[in-house]
Design a protein around this motif. Structure first.
Motif, short mmCIF file in Angstrom:
data_model
loop_
_atom_site.label_atom_id
_atom_site.label_comp_id
_atom_site.label_asym_id
_atom_site.label_seq_id
_atom_site.Cartn_x
_atom_site.Cartn_y
_atom_site.Cartn_z
N LEU A 20 0.72 -1.24 0.07
CA LEU A 20 0.00 -0.03 -0.23
C LEU A 20 0.90 1.29 -0.02
O LEU A 20 0.80 2.10 -0.87
CB LEU A 20 -0.90 -0.09 1.39
N GLN A 21 1.91 1.12 1.10
CA GLN A 21 2.90 2.32 0.69
C GLN A 21 3.44 2.67 -0.56
O GLN A 21 3.42 3.81 -1.10
CB GLN A 21 3.98 2.09 1.91
N LYS A 22 3.84 1.48 -1.06
CA LYS A 22 4.39 1.75 -2.60
C LYS A 22 3.25 2.23 -3.55
O LYS A 22 3.62 3.37 -4.25
CB LYS A 22 4.82 0.29 -3.28
N ALA A 23 2.05 1.66 -3.52
CA ALA A 23 1.28 1.99 -4.62
C ALA A 23 0.65 3.63 -4.10
O ALA A 23 0.47 4.31 -5.03
CB ALA A 23 -0.08 1.45 -4.15
N ALA A 24 0.78 4.17 -2.80
CA ALA A 24 0.25 5.51 -2.61
C ALA A 24 1.39 6.35 -2.77
O ALA A 24 1.42 7.70 -2.76
CB ALA A 24 -0.33 5.58 -1.33
N ASN A 25 2.75 5.77 -2.68
CA ASN A 25 3.94 6.41 -2.67
C ASN A 25 3.99 7.47 -1.58
O ASN A 25 4.28 8.68 -1.74
CB ASN A 25 4.11 7.32 -4.07
N ARG A 26 3.71 7.13 -0.05
CA ARG A 26 3.47 7.59 0.97
C ARG A 26 4.33 6.91 1.87
O ARG A 26 3.67 5.77 2.25
CB ARG A 26 2.19 8.22 1.51
N TYR A 27 5.18 7.49 2.56
CA TYR A 27 5.84 6.53 3.69
C TYR A 27 5.93 7.09 5.26
O TYR A 27 5.91 6.29 6.10
CB TYR A 27 7.33 6.34 3.16
N VAL A 28 6.06 8.33 5.15
CA VAL A 28 5.85 8.87 6.47
C VAL A 28 4.23 9.38 6.94
O VAL A 28 3.49 10.24 6.05
CB VAL A 28 6.55 10.17 6.52
N ILE A 29 3.71 8.98 7.91
CA ILE A 29 2.37 9.29 8.30
C ILE A 29 2.40 10.37 9.40
O ILE A 29 3.53 9.93 10.35
CB ILE A 29 1.51 8.04 8.41
N CYS A 30 1.39 10.97 9.62
CA CYS A 30 1.50 11.83 10.78
C CYS A 30 -0.01 11.77 11.57
O CYS A 30 -0.83 12.62 11.35
CB CYS A 30 1.67 13.36 10.39
N PRO A 31 -0.06 10.77 12.42
CA PRO A 31 -1.44 10.56 13.22
C PRO A 31 -1.55 11.71 14.29
O PRO A 31 -0.28 12.10 15.02
CB PRO A 31 -1.13 9.20 13.76
N PHE A 32 -2.45 12.10 14.34
CA PHE A 32 -2.78 13.05 15.78
C PHE A 32 -4.09 12.84 16.56
O PHE A 32 -4.99 12.14 16.08
CB PHE A 32 -2.70 14.36 15.44
N TYR A 33 -3.88 13.18 18.05
CA TYR A 33 -4.90 12.73 18.95
C TYR A 33 -5.04 14.03 19.80
O TYR A 33 -4.35 15.03 19.50
CB TYR A 33 -4.49 11.75 19.73
N HIS A 34 -6.03 13.81 20.76
CA HIS A 34 -6.54 15.07 21.38
C HIS A 34 -6.17 14.56 22.98
O HIS A 34 -5.27 15.08 23.64
CB HIS A 34 -7.74 15.71 21.43
N ALA A 35 -7.12 13.68 23.33
CA ALA A 35 -7.07 13.18 24.72
C ALA A 35 -7.06 11.70 24.78
O ALA A 35 -7.47 10.98 23.89
CB ALA A 35 -8.47 13.76 25.34
N GLN A 272 -6.11 9.15 -5.54
CA GLN A 272 -4.94 9.25 -6.63
C GLN A 272 -5.54 8.77 -8.01
O GLN A 272 -5.41 9.16 -8.93
CB GLN A 272 -3.78 8.61 -6.19
N ARG A 273 -6.06 7.65 -7.75
CA ARG A 273 -6.45 7.00 -8.92
C ARG A 273 -7.66 7.93 -9.38
O ARG A 273 -7.97 7.93 -10.92
CB ARG A 273 -7.25 5.73 -8.77
N LEU A 274 -8.54 8.36 -8.82
CA LEU A 274 -9.61 9.28 -9.13
C LEU A 274 -9.32 10.73 -9.81
O LEU A 274 -9.91 11.16 -10.73
CB LEU A 274 -10.78 9.60 -8.27
N HIS A 275 -8.35 11.35 -8.82
CA HIS A 275 -8.12 12.58 -9.20
C HIS A 275 -6.74 13.36 -9.62
O HIS A 275 -6.65 14.16 -10.26
CB HIS A 275 -8.42 13.50 -7.77
N ASP A 276 -6.01 12.56 -9.29
CA ASP A 276 -4.45 13.12 -9.59
C ASP A 276 -3.75 12.71 -11.04
O ASP A 276 -4.53 11.72 -11.46
CB ASP A 276 -3.43 12.47 -8.45
#
Ligand code: ZN
Length: 276
Positions: A20-35, A272-276
């Motif tokens: 999936l990382q290869k297909a999306a070409n995204r390797y760094v993810i930035c999850p965020f939380y509050h509480a 990406q498949r639909l818009h990029d």
């Protein structure tokens, strides 16, 4: 439109992640939380579902198993090297960051930036949405603020800085930026930093948009980016451009980190498949 992807994500084995990382070409993810809390929080629970400590620990375990925990300054380097990594952040400066989250992150050696609203530091005021949530339950917010002390104090933030955590600004009062003029937005963003700097040292100018940046004028986003080292948005895995980094909201659903992150990979690939 998140849920169908998260349901699909929960059915994908983690072994499929590199594909999936290869297909999306995204390797760094930035999850965020509050509480993170084991008991319901009267100011937050009516607004969104937060993680319990056990759920948060499980999320961190899954994330560290599949992504290297990195500091914000390493995002670009890891993305360019196609090395799976995650950069964790928290918003709103709630006290549970001090009491529950920080000890878990120290134990697991996960760096984190926490974004603060200057008006609420030391429990001097409460975010308007929390006031609304309390009002619906007939709870007096001033009484609640005094008794529950839902935010961190500057003393706690200074202690966390010594322990290695980093802090950034999240506006003074947490307003909806799209309802403000650009000047008012800048006043909120820069005013927050000025106020925070009276109490704590901020070696880097990091900012996260209150309520995200998705409804903002691209010009406004550019101006905020230009006045900071790094700005954090909320458009999941979409490339931010410039020094804007998008983050994935982990609160709000009962889906695990595996379901959310895998689901966001699927959503990004579909986009990406639909818009990029
Ligand atoms: Zn926020």
């Amino acid at each position: 439109m998140r849920y169908p992807f998260y349901i699909a994500g929960s059915m994908f084995p983690s072994i499929a992640l590199p594909g999936l990382q290869k297909a999306a070409n995204r390797y760094v993810i930035c999850p965020f939380y509050h509480a993170v809390s084991d008991k319901p929080l009267p100011h937050i629970s009516p607004l969104y579902r937060h993680r319990t400590e056990q759920e948060f620990r499980a999320d961190m375990e899954w994330l560290t198993e599949h992504f290297e925990p990195i500091r914000w300054s390493d995002i670009d380097r890891y993305e360019k090297a196609k090395k799976p990594a995650f950069c964790l952040t928290f918003d709103d400066g709630l006290k549970e960051f001090y009491t529950i989250v920080a000890p878990v992150l120290e134990e697991k050696k996960i760096p984190c930036v926490c974004f603060l609203n200057s008006a609420f530091m030391d429990n001097r005021d409460l975010m308007f949405r929390y006031k609304e949530a309390l009002a619906k339950q007939q709870i007096d917010w001033q009484h609640f603020l005094e008794n529950e002390q839902p935010y961190m104090t500057y003393a706690q933030v200074r202690e966390l800085q010594e322990r290695g955590f980093e802090f950034g600004s999240h506006s003074m009062n947490h307003p909806h930026f799209y309802k403000l003029s650009l000047n008012e937005q800048l006043n909120e963003a820069i005013g927050c930093e000025k106020e925070l700097e009276k109490h704590i040292h901020l070696p880097h100018r990091l900012f996260s948009f209150p309520f995200g940046q998705e409804y903002l004028d691209p010009v406004a986003i550019k101006v905020h980016s230009g006045t900071h080292e790094l700005v954090f948005g909320t458009a999941n895995m979409r490339p931010g451009g410039g020094n804007l980094v998008n983050r994935i909201a982990m609160d709000g659903t009962g889906f695990s980190a595996r379901a959310v992150i895998t689901g966001e990979y699927l959503r990004e690939i579909a986009h990406q498949r639909l818009h990029d």
